[in-house]
Design a protein around this motif. Structure first.
Motif, PDB file in Angstrom:
ATOM      1  N   THR A  23       0.839  -1.194   0.000  1.00 20.36           N
ATOM      2  CA  THR A  23       0.000   0.000   0.000  1.00 20.36           C
ATOM      3  C   THR A  23       0.876   1.246   0.000  1.00 20.36           C
TER       4      THR A  23
ATOM      5  N   PHE B 171      -0.308   5.074   0.809  1.00 16.54           N
ATOM      6  CA  PHE B 171      -1.440   5.936   1.102  1.00 16.54           C
ATOM      7  C   PHE B 171      -1.289   7.313   0.459  1.00 16.54           C
TER       8      PHE B 171
ATOM      9  N   ARG C 162      -2.070   6.619  -3.159  1.00 12.26           N
ATOM     10  CA  ARG C 162      -3.328   5.861  -3.274  1.00 12.26           C
ATOM     11  C   ARG C 162      -3.179   4.663  -4.224  1.00 12.26           C
TER      12      ARG C 162
ATOM     13  N   CYS D 118      -2.375   0.337  -4.461  1.00 12.57           N
ATOM     14  CA  CYS D 118      -2.572  -0.882  -3.685  1.00 12.57           C
ATOM     15  C   CYS D 118      -2.433  -2.069  -4.632  1.00 12.57           C
TER      16      CYS D 118
ATOM     17  N   ASP E 103      -8.897   2.221   0.135  1.00 12.34           N
ATOM     18  CA  ASP E 103      -9.859   2.730   1.114  1.00 12.34           C
ATOM     19  C   ASP E 103     -10.142   1.695   2.200  1.00 12.34           C
TER      20      ASP E 103
ATOM     21  N   LYS F 249      -7.152   1.764   4.559  1.00  8.94           N
ATOM     22  CA  LYS F 249      -7.173   2.898   5.480  1.00  8.94           C
ATOM     23  C   LYS F 249      -8.004   2.584   6.722  1.00  8.94           C
ATOM     24  N   THR F 250      -9.088   1.859   6.542  1.00 10.81           N
ATOM     25  CA  THR F 250      -9.918   1.516   7.697  1.00 10.81           C
ATOM     26  C   THR F 250      -9.178   0.550   8.624  1.00 10.81           C
TER      27      THR F 250
ATOM     28  N   VAL G 260      -6.043   0.649   9.353  1.00  9.89           N
ATOM     29  CA  VAL G 260      -5.166   1.460  10.204  1.00  9.89           C
ATOM     30  C   VAL G 260      -5.946   1.964  11.412  1.00  9.89           C
ATOM     31  N   ASP G 261      -7.171   2.415  11.175  1.00  3.87           N
ATOM     32  CA  ASP G 261      -8.012   2.907  12.276  1.00  3.87           C
ATOM     33  C   ASP G 261      -8.404   1.779  13.222  1.00  3.87           C
TER      34      ASP G 261
END
Length: 469
Positions: free
Chosen positions: A182, A184, A187, A189, A215, A218-219, A221-222
């Motif tokens: 990835t 970020f 963008r 992948c 996308d 990214k979730t 990571v959260d």
């Protein structure tokens, strides 16, 4: 047994943890029942430092989530130790904290129909304790060493990584293992490597991963929230994910995922990608976690070095202003033709020299001239998609095309040439040479160059005001 007196005998930060016993086999509530003075002082310090969820002092018999965010790995540890009576030792580097945790958990034999118990002792250090990290089981050490030897001796990292992921999948007793790259910032992948168990209900995601997949990443990571590992092994874990990210949960369900391990591949404080394993042997949970966490250090290092070398190689062959290949790349490519390293049946060469660059530089400035060069390169790259576009130098571009019918290339050259007659457009002088039998690259370049200069003479005869000299 007086559990408070018992926990007070520990020198290190220690508390007694209870895990609710449930008839349905699911994970029940996890409580901090009793704690010694060092543990209580640590929670009070966490409040002062801003790490704790609550600002209230330690209270026996309260949920662990009062003192830290919900942590699935910690819950797994508690369940394995208290309920399944397995001793636990783990070294944790939580990225959202500025310290490392060395923890030990031991099961307690307490007769309680409603709860199971274990001790939870931890020591905290501001720096990584590599000695603690190196204290691995013989089985894990052997696996990690094998991975390191393969990676260090790799002449083809792609092929070697396929072998490493196969080994990891086998060790985990899993159906699928994947390494996803990835970026970020850009963008992007892509799947770098994966391994699928033959005959399983899993499949490779290579064909479905596009840059939009970033996308999803990214979730993650959260959801990881700084943790270096996420493990999902039961219905409760998946319900937690459902609350955090319904879309990802739905995707997991659609793809028949009933257990998952996800790790970020971090190097120099940057996430280069992720490695995950699905539908693994949950009875080997702790061994799998230990093996993957340590192996991911070396995998992340090798992948990051690989990406860096690729980037440097790309930059060394790329014209940074226009995005076309540079003169160094052009010379190397021509050398390949001359050495006979290129196999081709037909050869086409187009020389394209940008008209009117000097007046733009003189009147509008060099920034405007740079923009004109970028536009020129974009037109050539978008037009000659089947070829290789090089910035030969200054305002001159070279396009090399092999094994493509003459008519198609000729039509594209004519289209650009016709538009170039309008000086309000980006304008080129063009030279085109084609040999249906292949031929010599030097001859092709010479002929195309001569024809381009003839075209340039005609253009400046019509537009003397745009003459460069």
């Amino acid at each position: 047994m007086d559990l408070q007196k018992f926990v007070d005998t520990f020198y290190s930060m220690t508390c007694i943890v209870s895990v609710e016993k449930r008839k349905d086999g699911k994970l029940g509530r996890i409580l901090y029942e009793y704690a010694n003075k060092p543990f209580i002082e640590a929670t009070e310090q966490a409040i002062r430092d801003g790490y704790a969820i609550t600002k209230e002092p330690f209270k026996p018999g309260t949920s662990y989530e009062r003192y830290m965010k919900k942590e699935l790995n910690f819950e797994h540890f508690c369940y394995q130790c208290a309920v399944k009576k397995e001793p636990i030792h783990a070294y944790i580097r939580p990225e959202h904290f500025d310290f490392c945790i060395n923890l030990i958990m031991l099961p307690l034999n307490i007769d309680d129909p409603n709860k199971a118990y274990c001790t939870y002792s931890q020591s905290i250090s501001p720096e990584v304790d590599y000695d603690a990290m190196a204290k691995l089981s013989v089985e894990t050490s052997t696996t990690v060493l094998k991975t390191c030897i393969k990676l260090r001796g790799a002449t083809n990292l792609q092929k070697t990584m396929d072998e490493v992921l196969y080994d990891i999948r086998e060790i985990c007793g899993a159906n699928y293992c994947c390494l996803l790259l990835t970026n970020f910032n850009e963008r992007t992948c892509s799947v770098f490597s994966d391994s699928v168990k033959e005959g399983s209900n899993q499949h490779s995601i290579r064909d479905i991963v596009t840059n939009d997949f970033i996308d999803y990443a990214k979730t993650w990571v959260d959801i990881l929230a700084g943790s270096n590992c996420l493990m999902l092994q039961n219905e409760d874990d998946f319900e937690t994910i459902k609350k955090l990210d319904p879309n990802w949960h739905a995707s997991l369900m659609q793809n028949n995922i009933d257990s998952l391990v996800l790790l970020p591949l971090e190097f120099n404080n940057r996430i280069a990608g992720f490695i995950w394993v699905t539908n693994f042997d949950t009875s080997k949970l702790l061994q799998i976690k230990e093996t993957l966490e340590i192996s991911s250090f070396f995998i992340a290092s090798e992948v990051s070095n690989y990406l860096l070398l690729n980037k440097l190689e790309k930059l060394s062959n790329l014209d940074l202003l226009t995005g076309a290949k540079n003169r160094n790349s052009m010379n190397n490519r021509v050398s390949q033709f001359l050495k006979g390293d290129v196999s081709y049946k037909s050869l086409a060469v187009v020389f394209a020299d940008l008209n009117g660059l000097k007046p733009v530089n003189d009147i509008k400035g060099h920034d405007a001239g740079d923009d004109l060069l970028k536009s020129a390169a974009d037109i050539l790259k978008d037009t000659f998609t089947e070829g290789e576009v090089y910035r030969a130098g200054g305002d001159e571009f070279l396009i090399i095309i092999t094994d493509t019918p003459k008519e198609g290339i000729e039509a594209k050259v004519k289209k650009i040439h016709d538009k170039s007659q309008d000086i309000n457009n980006v304008s080129f002088s063009l030279g085109f040479y084609y040999n249906g039998n292949g031929g010599d690259i030097r001859t092709a370049m010479h002929e195309a160059d001569v024809r381009m200069y003839e075209d340039k003479k005609q253009f400046y005869a019509k537009h003397p005001e745009l003459k460069k000299r």
